[in-house]
Design a protein around this motif. Structure first.
Motif, mmCIF file in Angstrom:
data_model
loop_
_atom_site.group_PDB
_atom_site.id
_atom_site.type_symbol
_atom_site.label_atom_id
_atom_site.label_comp_id
_atom_site.label_asym_id
_atom_site.label_seq_id
_atom_site.Cartn_x
_atom_site.Cartn_y
_atom_site.Cartn_z
ATOM 1 N N PRO A 1 -2.606 56.873 -44.946
ATOM 2 C CA PRO A 1 -2.916 56.071 -43.758
ATOM 3 C C PRO A 1 -4.149 56.609 -43.028
ATOM 4 C CG PRO A 1 -0.587 56.682 -43.791
ATOM 5 C CD PRO A 1 -1.250 57.435 -44.901
ATOM 6 N N ASP A 2 -4.935 55.725 -42.492
ATOM 7 C CA ASP A 2 -6.135 56.083 -41.713
ATOM 8 C C ASP A 2 -7.143 56.907 -42.508
ATOM 9 O OD1 ASP A 2 -4.996 54.742 -39.596
ATOM 10 O OD2 ASP A 2 -4.043 56.541 -38.794
ATOM 11 N N ASP B 1 -10.648 57.013 -41.200
ATOM 12 C CA ASP B 1 -10.940 57.551 -39.870
ATOM 13 C C ASP B 1 -11.842 58.778 -39.940
ATOM 14 O OD1 ASP B 1 -9.507 55.633 -38.641
ATOM 15 O OD2 ASP B 1 -8.010 56.967 -37.745
ATOM 16 N N ASN C 1 -4.032 65.008 -37.450
ATOM 17 C CA ASN C 1 -3.377 63.772 -37.899
ATOM 18 C C ASN C 1 -3.741 63.441 -39.336
ATOM 19 O OD1 ASN C 1 -2.222 63.388 -35.436
ATOM 20 N ND2 ASN C 1 -3.491 61.650 -34.822
ATOM 21 N N LYS C 2 -5.035 63.592 -39.638
ATOM 22 C CA LYS C 2 -5.480 63.261 -40.996
ATOM 23 C C LYS C 2 -4.866 64.211 -42.018
ATOM 24 C CE LYS C 2 -8.871 61.256 -42.401
ATOM 25 N NZ LYS C 2 -9.913 60.327 -42.814
ATOM 26 N N ASN D 1 -1.299 63.298 -42.708
ATOM 27 C CA ASN D 1 -1.194 62.098 -43.547
ATOM 28 C C ASN D 1 -1.495 62.400 -45.011
ATOM 29 O OD1 ASN D 1 -0.431 60.336 -41.529
ATOM 30 N ND2 ASN D 1 -2.521 59.740 -41.012
ATOM 31 N N PRO E 1 -11.085 55.204 -33.970
ATOM 32 C CA PRO E 1 -10.113 56.294 -34.031
ATOM 33 C C PRO E 1 -9.860 56.945 -32.674
ATOM 34 C CG PRO E 1 -12.202 56.971 -35.032
ATOM 35 C CD PRO E 1 -12.313 55.501 -34.729
ATOM 36 N N ARG F 1 -7.530 54.601 -30.626
ATOM 37 C CA ARG F 1 -6.145 54.649 -31.102
ATOM 38 C C ARG F 1 -5.449 55.937 -30.683
ATOM 39 N NH1 ARG F 1 -6.701 54.792 -36.415
ATOM 40 N NH2 ARG F 1 -8.729 53.798 -36.601
#
Lengths: 302, 185
Positions: free
Chosen positions: A192-193, A196, A216-217, A220, B34, B37
Motif C-alpha cells: 500500500p502507498d 508515496d 509507515n512505508k 507496509n 502523502p 493524508r
C-alpha cells in the motif's frame, strides 16, 4: 562502446555521505564496459527541494550552467541521483519547450561566460540500465540468480514526476525498477502507498512528519513480505537506511529492513564479490541478505 | 513590491496554462498528497491552496509554515483530472513568501551553503579521505563554479531574497525581545 558521450554527474550526497553507492555504480559501469568521463566544472544541480523554493529562476540558471558545462565538452549527462536528475532533466525539458524562457536563462548565464544551446541528453543511471543496457543483457549476465529473495522497491518521486518533463516511466504505476529487480531472479512485492514519498522532501519543514512517512512505508513493505528494500536515490537511502531506527521508533514491527541501492544487488547477481562494495557502510546491516545469497560467507548477523 | 500585484501575477500565470474555472475542487490532489493524508488534511491541503489562489485570497497562505510541508513529490499534479499544476503553484507561492522573507531556516541555510561552496553538501576532508580508502577519485574543488553561482544569485532575485529573509528574521527577533522586555517591566 569506445567513443562515449556520457559525463558522470554524481551530485553531492552520494560522493560525500553515501560513497558506497558510487562504488557500486562504477563497478556496474566497468562490468558492462561503459566508459564515462569525470569532468570538472559542475556545481550543485541545485537541490530541487530547497533552492527552487526560494527562487525558481535562479535554480533554472544554475541547472542550465551544469548542462552547458557538459554540452561545451560534447557530452551527455548520466546521474545516479533522483534529485539531480529532476533538476537537470527538468530544466533541459523546460528550456526545450519554452524558447522565451531559454533566452531569459541564457541572458543570466551570459554573465558567467556560458550559454546552453539545448543539445544534450540527461539520463538517470537506472533509466540507462533499462534503456541502454537492457533487461535481456542484464538477465543473460546473471551468474548468481537471486531466486529466493523477496524485495520491496521504492523508485522515488524525482525520477518520475513531473512526468511531462521527465518522461521516464508511468508516473503513477512505474514498472522499470520492478522489471530490473525481477531480471535478477528476485521477487518484488507490491504494498500500500508504494508511490508515496519517502519523507525526505518534508524534512526541512518538519522532521517528525518526515520520519512518520518513512516509518509507515517501512511497515507496509514488511507486512507485504519484503526481506529487503531496493532504492535508486540517495535521498530515499538517507531516509530508509540512515534514519530507519528513528523511523521505526513509533511503529509496531521494529524488525530492521536492509536497504540496497539497485546496482549493489545487480552487482551481486552479476557475480561481483561483495568485498568490492561498501556494504559495511550501510547503517542497517545487510548481512542476513548476503548470507542468504552467498551462504559460504557466513557473516555475523548480530 | 506589491504582494497583491504579485499574487495576481501568479494567478494569471496559472490561468494562462489552465482554464481557471477548470478546478472543480474534486480533491484528487488531497487524496494523492502523502502529507495531507498523514495529517488528515488538517495542516496541508492543496485543494484549498488552489481555491484561495483562484479566488484572490492566497496572501493569507504566505506566512503560514504549512506552505512548506509540500514534499515536492508532484503526486497532486499527476493526479489532477484537470491538469492543474498544483505543486508548481505551491512553488510559486513559496517563491513569493521568500520575497517577503518567510522561509524555513533549514532551507535558507542549505541555499546559503550552495552559494558559498557550490554544493548543498560541501566536499569535506573526511569524505575525501574515505573516498580514497574506497578507491574513488577525490571530489574536485570548483572555484570557478562557486564564483558563477554567486554571479547567478546576484543576476536573479536569489541574493536579494536571502537578504530579505535575514532582515525578516531579525525583525521578528527584535519584536519578540520587545515583548519579553515589556513583560518584565
Amino acid at each position: 562502446m569506445a567513443d562515449t558521450p556520457w559525463a558522470l554527474y554524481m551530485g553531492c550526497v552520494i560522493p560525500n555521505r553515501l560513497p558506497y553507492m558510487e562504488v557500486a555504480m562504477r563497478e556496474t559501469l566497468s562490468y558492462f564496459e561503459i566508459s564515462t568521463q569525470d569532468i570538472s566544472g559542475f556545481t550543485c544541480c541545485p537541490n530541487p527541494l530547497t533552492l527552487s523554493h526560494i527562487d525558481h529562476e535562479a535554480a533554472l540558471a544554475i541547472s542550465a550552467r551544469n548542462l552547458a558545462i557538459a554540452e561545451e565538452k560534447g557530452l551527455n549527462i548520466l546521474t545516479p541521483c533522483n534529485g539531480c536528475f529532476e533538476a537537470l532533466k527538468g530544466t533541459a525539458a523546460c528550456l526545450q519547450e519554452d524558447a522565451e524562457l531559454r533566452a531569459k536563462v541564457n541572458t543570466i548565464l551570459s554573465k558567467t561566460g556560458h550559454e546552453y544551446k539545448g543539445t544534450i541528453q540527461v539520463k538517470h543511471f537506472i533509466q540507462f540500465l533499462f534503456e541502454d543496457i537492457g533487461l535481456g543483457t542484464i538477465a543473460e549476465s546473471v551468474a548468481l540468480p537471486l531466486n529466493d529473495l523477496v524485495v520491496a522497491t521504492h523508485i522515488g518521486c524525482h525520477i518520475l514526476r513531473p512526468s511531462n518533463l521527465l518522461n521516464v516511466d508511468d508516473a503513477q504505476r512505474p514498472t522499470i525498477l520492478h522489471q530490473l529487480v525481477r531480471a535478477l531472479g528476485a521477487k518484488t512485492v507490491q504494498y500500500p502507498d508504494e508511490m508515496d514519498c519517502c519523507g525526505y522532501g518534508t524534512r526541512p519543514a518538519d522532521k517528525d512528519m518526515a520520519l512518520k512517512m518513512t516509518g509507515n512505508k517501512l511497515e507496509n513493505m514488511k507486512f507485504a513480505g519484503a526481506e529487503a528494500l531496493v532504492v535508486i536515490c540517495p535521498a530515499c537511502t538517507l531516509q530508509f537506511d540512515l534514519m530507519q531506527r528513528l523511523a521505526l521508533r513509533d511503529t509496531e514491527d521494529k524488525t530492521p529492513l536492509p536497504v540496497f541501492y539497485y546496482p549493489e544487488l545487480l552487482n551481486l547477481a552479476l557475480g561481483i564479490s561483495p568485498d568490492k562494495m561498501g556494504f559495511n557502510l550501510h547503517r542497517v546491516k545487510v548481512n542476513p541478505v548476503l548470507n542468504k545469497l552467498l551462504p559460504d560467507l557466513a557473516l555475523p548477523t548480530t | 513590491m506589491d504582494v497583491e500585484e504579485r499574487l495576481e501575477e501568479i494567478a494569471q500565470k496559472l490561468a494562462k496554462r489552465v482554464d481557471t474555472k477548470s478546478c472543480f475542487q474534486c480533491g484528487s490532489c488531497v487524496s494523492a498528497c502523502p502529507v495531507s493524508r498523514i495529517t488528515d488534511g488538517e495542516l496541508y491541503h492543496p485543494r484549498r491552496i488552489v481555491r484561495a489562489t483562484l479566488e484572490g485570497e492566497a496572501s493569507k497562505l504566505l506566512e503560514q509554515p504549512s506552505l512548506w510541508l509540500c514534499t515536492s513529490c508532484h503526486a497532486c499534479l499527476e493526479h489532477c483530472p484537470q491538469k492543474v499544476p498544483v505543486s508548481e503553484l505551491v512553488q510559486d507561492l513559496q517563491n513569493l513568501a521568500s520575497e517577503l522573507g518567510v522561509t524555513p531556516d533549514d532551507i535558507v541555510s542549505e541555499v546559503e551553503n550552495i552559494i558559498a561552496t557550490g554544493w548543498a553538501l560541501a566536499p569535506s576532508e573526511s569524505a575525501n579521505k574515505r573516498r580514497v580508502e574506497l578507491g574513488l577519485p577525490p571530489i574536485p574543488l570548483e572555484e570557478k563554479g562557486k564564483k558563477d553561482l554567486h554571479t547567478i544569485a546576484k543576476a536573479t532575485e536569489l541574493l536579494s531574497r536571502l537578504k530579505k529573509i535575514k532582515e525578516h528574521k531579525a525583525a521578528l527577533k527584535a519584536a519578540d525581545e520587545a515583548i519579553q522586555e515589556g513583560g518584565e517591566a
